[in-house]
Design an enzyme around this catalytic site. Structure first.
Site, PDB file in Angstrom:
ATOM      1  N   GLY A   1      11.474   1.274  -8.777  1.00 43.75           N
ATOM      2  CA  GLY A   1      10.716   2.411  -9.285  1.00 43.75           C
ATOM      3  C   GLY A   1       9.220   2.149  -9.210  1.00 43.75           C
TER       4      GLY A   1
ATOM      5  N   HIS B   1      23.484  31.758  15.136  1.00 41.62           N
ATOM      6  CA  HIS B   1      24.651  30.947  15.505  1.00 41.62           C
ATOM      7  C   HIS B   1      24.421  30.350  16.881  1.00 41.62           C
ATOM      8  CE1 HIS B   1      28.786  29.624  15.967  1.00 41.62           C
ATOM      9  NE2 HIS B   1      28.782  30.158  17.180  1.00 41.62           N
TER      10      HIS B   1
ATOM     11  N   GLY C   1      18.028   3.400  -5.144  1.00 42.11           N
ATOM     12  CA  GLY C   1      17.435   4.732  -5.309  1.00 42.11           C
ATOM     13  C   GLY C   1      16.969   5.245  -3.950  1.00 42.11           C
ATOM     14  N   VAL C   2      16.131   6.285  -4.000  1.00 38.66           N
ATOM     15  CA  VAL C   2      15.708   6.945  -2.757  1.00 38.66           C
ATOM     16  C   VAL C   2      15.027   5.954  -1.810  1.00 38.66           C
ATOM     17  CG1 VAL C   2      14.217   8.751  -1.812  1.00 38.66           C
ATOM     18  CG2 VAL C   2      15.445   9.144  -3.950  1.00 38.66           C
ATOM     19  N   ILE C   3      14.041   5.217  -2.321  1.00 39.44           N
ATOM     20  CA  ILE C   3      13.253   4.338  -1.446  1.00 39.44           C
ATOM     21  C   ILE C   3      14.129   3.191  -0.938  1.00 39.44           C
ATOM     22  CG2 ILE C   3      11.248   2.789  -1.349  1.00 39.44           C
ATOM     23  CD1 ILE C   3       9.832   4.697  -3.277  1.00 39.44           C
TER      24      ILE C   3
HETATM   25  C1  FAD Z   1       8.247   3.846   0.713  1.00 41.33           C
HETATM   26  C2  FAD Z   1       7.941   5.186   0.072  1.00 41.33           C
HETATM   27  C3  FAD Z   1       8.434   6.342   0.650  1.00 41.33           C
HETATM   28  C4  FAD Z   1       8.155   7.574   0.087  1.00 41.33           C
HETATM   29  N1  FAD Z   1       8.647   8.686   0.692  1.00 41.33           N
HETATM   30  C5  FAD Z   1       8.389   9.894   0.165  1.00 41.33           C
HETATM   31  C6  FAD Z   1       8.846  11.074   0.810  1.00 41.33           C
HETATM   32  O1  FAD Z   1       9.498  11.019   1.850  1.00 41.33           O
HETATM   33  N2  FAD Z   1       8.539  12.266   0.248  1.00 41.33           N
HETATM   34  C7  FAD Z   1       7.812  12.360  -0.908  1.00 41.33           C
HETATM   35  O2  FAD Z   1       7.566  13.472  -1.377  1.00 41.33           O
HETATM   36  N3  FAD Z   1       7.360  11.264  -1.531  1.00 41.33           N
HETATM   37  C8  FAD Z   1       7.615  10.037  -1.016  1.00 41.33           C
HETATM   38  N4  FAD Z   1       7.125   8.927  -1.633  1.00 41.33           N
HETATM   39  C9  FAD Z   1       6.324   9.095  -2.860  1.00 41.33           C
HETATM   40  C10 FAD Z   1       4.891   9.544  -2.516  1.00 41.33           C
HETATM   41  O3  FAD Z   1       4.302   8.592  -1.676  1.00 41.33           O
HETATM   42  C11 FAD Z   1       4.091   9.726  -3.784  1.00 41.33           C
HETATM   43  O4  FAD Z   1       4.757  10.641  -4.624  1.00 41.33           O
HETATM   44  C12 FAD Z   1       2.705  10.280  -3.476  1.00 41.33           C
HETATM   45  O5  FAD Z   1       1.998   9.439  -2.608  1.00 41.33           O
HETATM   46  C13 FAD Z   1       1.907  10.461  -4.761  1.00 41.33           C
HETATM   47  O6  FAD Z   1       0.681  11.020  -4.439  1.00 41.33           O
HETATM   48  P1  FAD Z   1      -0.584  10.836  -5.373  1.00 41.33           P
HETATM   49  O7  FAD Z   1      -1.714  11.508  -4.657  1.00 41.33           O
HETATM   50  O8  FAD Z   1      -0.283  11.220  -6.747  1.00 41.33           O
HETATM   51  O9  FAD Z   1      -0.857   9.252  -5.424  1.00 41.33           O
HETATM   52  P2  FAD Z   1      -1.028   8.165  -4.289  1.00 41.33           P
HETATM   53  O10 FAD Z   1      -0.510   8.614  -3.003  1.00 41.33           O
HETATM   54  O11 FAD Z   1      -0.505   6.906  -4.875  1.00 41.33           O
HETATM   55  O12 FAD Z   1      -2.603   8.057  -4.113  1.00 41.33           O
HETATM   56  C14 FAD Z   1      -3.438   7.609  -5.122  1.00 41.33           C
HETATM   57  C15 FAD Z   1      -4.751   7.163  -4.496  1.00 41.33           C
HETATM   58  O13 FAD Z   1      -5.694   6.906  -5.531  1.00 41.33           O
HETATM   59  C16 FAD Z   1      -6.435   5.743  -5.214  1.00 41.33           C
HETATM   60  N5  FAD Z   1      -6.962   5.207  -6.474  1.00 41.33           N
HETATM   61  C17 FAD Z   1      -6.246   4.747  -7.529  1.00 41.33           C
HETATM   62  N6  FAD Z   1      -7.084   4.401  -8.538  1.00 41.33           N
HETATM   63  C18 FAD Z   1      -8.350   4.632  -8.098  1.00 41.33           C
HETATM   64  C19 FAD Z   1      -9.626   4.483  -8.664  1.00 41.33           C
HETATM   65  N7  FAD Z   1      -9.802   4.071  -9.925  1.00 41.33           N
HETATM   66  N8  FAD Z   1     -10.703   4.793  -7.907  1.00 41.33           N
HETATM   67  C20 FAD Z   1     -10.559   5.250  -6.630  1.00 41.33           C
HETATM   68  N9  FAD Z   1      -9.370   5.423  -6.052  1.00 41.33           N
HETATM   69  C21 FAD Z   1      -8.281   5.142  -6.777  1.00 41.33           C
HETATM   70  C22 FAD Z   1      -5.403   4.851  -4.537  1.00 41.33           C
HETATM   71  O14 FAD Z   1      -6.058   3.848  -3.761  1.00 41.33           O
HETATM   72  C23 FAD Z   1      -4.621   5.863  -3.714  1.00 41.33           C
HETATM   73  O15 FAD Z   1      -5.191   6.033  -2.443  1.00 41.33           O
HETATM   74  C24 FAD Z   1       7.357   7.665  -1.085  1.00 41.33           C
HETATM   75  C25 FAD Z   1       6.849   6.506  -1.663  1.00 41.33           C
HETATM   76  C26 FAD Z   1       7.124   5.276  -1.092  1.00 41.33           C
HETATM   77  C27 FAD Z   1       6.549   4.042  -1.726  1.00 41.33           C
END
Ligand code: FAD
Length: 483
Positions: free
Chosen positions: A282, A455, A193-195
């Site tokens: 995933g 261009h 997949g993407v990652i």
């Molecule tokens: C290797 C990799 C590459 C990626 N590349 C891309 C990309 O190029 N472009 C893109 O759009 N997406 C990419 N993604 C996906 C992207 O990282 C996620 O979609 C995005 O980070 C989701 O954001 P979020 O804020 O929902 O959650 P997250 O970034 O997961 O943040 C959630 C935060 O909540 C905190 N947390 C969880 N539970 C609790 C709690 N109970 N109390 C306090 N804190 C808590 C966690 O510690 C974390 O810091 C990638 C993911 C990976 C793994």
């Protein structure tokens, strides 16, 4: 009695920190709770994206691309470098510096916007109370008028190749794959997949022999299949060994190697031995310890927090955004949801357009898309006109040795409105954004075809694909009749 807030956000990833900043901009008293800490016990903001996702992976993709270009691409330009080498620990340190800078940037933005940063594990109690447990076990309960759940996602662990970073560093998830201190000679990846493709590219460019084992029989099944096929051809030419219909059934660490057992297309059992194995099958929503029994928030059957179109949960005043709710697991999707929720809390009528979320794979060339695929539209019975244009016929692409790939534009046959755009090619991530904007404004393919593009630019391929929808592409022999 602890402080009361207008808004408490749980999680400081791109969904949570953006929600918190926007809420504070709108004059709401806001706090953001985050449990992630560094080895000195200091709070780390930015979530998966900044720390172990988007940003560090792009840092390594950039470093490895430079190395690969110097290794294979310079000679053609008459540039010689002498013997090249790669210092992997230095490359990883550079990535860590970037991560620290970006994460520190969020902390700075919180200060500038007067968002209170609370370090600890957040738990939603009934009545919009948030209990926070710090690293010493001290518990504080905060009151809020609104709570935004933004706790993100974590990698899925599979029993046939279980990742336990404390026990071994041979079978790793995406986080472990960003930490290798040397180039693995043979690298296995479960999941094309993407990652998996991004991480595979990083290490393949540095010299790893990479094998991607993908259980599905279709490559990048969620993508437009014409573009997916073109992409597979390019990646295979680059040396990625992508094996579809390969179902992993077991793995065993033997010394410094791992032996992986899988069933191939014909159902025959095969074995491969790797120095490292990355499991990229995933991610799943993270809600562990997040809700008290009486919190009232519902999860769906896949463990996502249940929300309506505007990210409201079943409990009034409790919202959820980002990877922890339905929709693509993408940073920009979560950030936009964060803005919508903050503005709704402030009484505005913000809405999210889920039809125009771009999707990018940051390989070289990049793969990017927006809107619907040809397969989806066919299944829906929508009549379409399709235009394609190869980078091979774009002067800038030829001048830059970046001729691989194409742009595909899909427009409604009746209205000519653009329904999708799919690109594999140079700067695809930026090119697709032009069509994201066009689709937001309800543009037709003709509108793009009538727009003046600079261009020589890669983006001329977008214009030519739009012209090609009606058989007008200038730099291609027409296959369709001019209308
Ligand atoms: C290797 C990799 C590459 C990626 N590349 C891309 C990309 O190029 N472009 C893109 O759009 N997406 C990419 N993604 C996906 C992207 O990282 C996620 O979609 C995005 O980070 C989701 O954001 P979020 O804020 O929902 O959650 P997250 O970034 O997961 O943040 C959630 C935060 O909540 C905190 N947390 C969880 N539970 C609790 C709690 N109970 N109390 C306090 N804190 C808590 C966690 O510690 C974390 O810091 C990638 C993911 C990976 C793994």
């Amino acid at each position: 009695m602890s402080e009361k807030y207008d808004v408490i956000v749980i999680g400081s990833g791109p969904a949570g920190y953006v929600a918190a900043i926007r809420a504070a901009q709108l004059g709401l008293k806001t706090a953001c709770v985050e449990k992630w800490s560094d080895d000195k016990g200091k709070v780390v903001n930015g979530g998966t994206c900044l720390n172990v996702g988007c940003i560090p992976s792009k840092a390594l993709l950039d470093s490895s691309h430079r190395y690969h270009d110097a290794h294979d691409g310079f000679e053609n330009h008459g540039i010689s470098t002498g013997e090249l080498s790669i210092d992997v620990p230095a490359m990883i340190q550079r990535k860590e510096k970037i991560v620290a800078q970006m994460s520190g940037g969020i902390t700075g933005l919180f200060k500038a916007n007067k968002v209170a940063s609370i370090f600890g594990y957040g738990k939603l109690l009934a009545g919009k109370k948030v209990e926070v447990t710090d690293k010493d076990g001290n518990v504080t309960v905060y009151d809020a008028d609104n709570v935004v759940i933004a706790t993100g996602s974590v990698p899925i662990n599979i029993p046939v190749a279980s990742v336990n970073p404390e026990e071994n560093t041979i079978i790793v998830d995406s986080t472990g794959a960003l930490e290798f201190q040397e180039v693995p000679k043979r690298l296995g990846i479960i999941g094309a997949g993407v990652i998996g493709l991004e991480l595979g590219s990083v290490w393949a460019r540095l010299g790893s022999e990479v094998v991607c084992l993908e259980a599905m029989d279709t490559f990048l099944a969620m993508m437009d299949q014409q573009i997916a096929k073109e992409t597979k051809k390019i990646f295979t030419k680059q040396g990625l060994d992508i094996r579809l219909s390969s179902m992993v059934t077991g793995s065993e660490v033997k010394g410094n190697e791992v032996e992986v057992t899988f069933n191939d297309k014909e159902g025959n059992e095969q074995k491969e031995t790797f120095d490292k194995l990355i499991v990229c099958v995933g991610r799943r929503p993270f809600t562990q310890g997040l809700f008290s029994d009486d919190a009232g928030v519902q999860l769906d059957e896949r463990g996502f927090v249940k929300v309506d179109d505007n990210c409201a949960t079943d409990v009034a005043g409790v919202w959820a955004v980002g990877d922890v709710v339905r929709g693509p697991m993408l940073a920009h999707k979560g950030s936009e949801e964060g803005v919508v929720v903050a503005e709704r809390i402030a009484g505005q009528k913000a809405m999210m357009n889920y039809d125009t979320i771009p999707n990018v794979i940051y390989t070289h060339p990049e793969v990017a898309s927006v809107g619907k695929t040809e397969e989806q539209l066919k299944a829906e019975g929508v009549e379409v006109n399709i235009g394609t244009f190869p980078f091979l016929a774009i002067g800038r692409a030829v001048a830059a040795d970046s001729q691989d790939g194409m742009v595909k534009m899909i427009a409604d046959a009746k209205t000519d409105r653009i329904l999708g755009c799919h690109i594999v090619g140079p700067s695809a991530s930026d090119l697709v954004q032009q069509i994201v904007i066009a689709m937001e404004f309800g543009s037709t393919a003709e509108d793009i075809g009538m727009t003046v593009f600079g261009h020589p630019t890669f983006s001329e391929a977008v214009k030519e694909a739009a012209l090609s929808v009606h058989g007008h592409a200038i730099h291609m022999p027409n296959r369709k009749k001019r209308k």
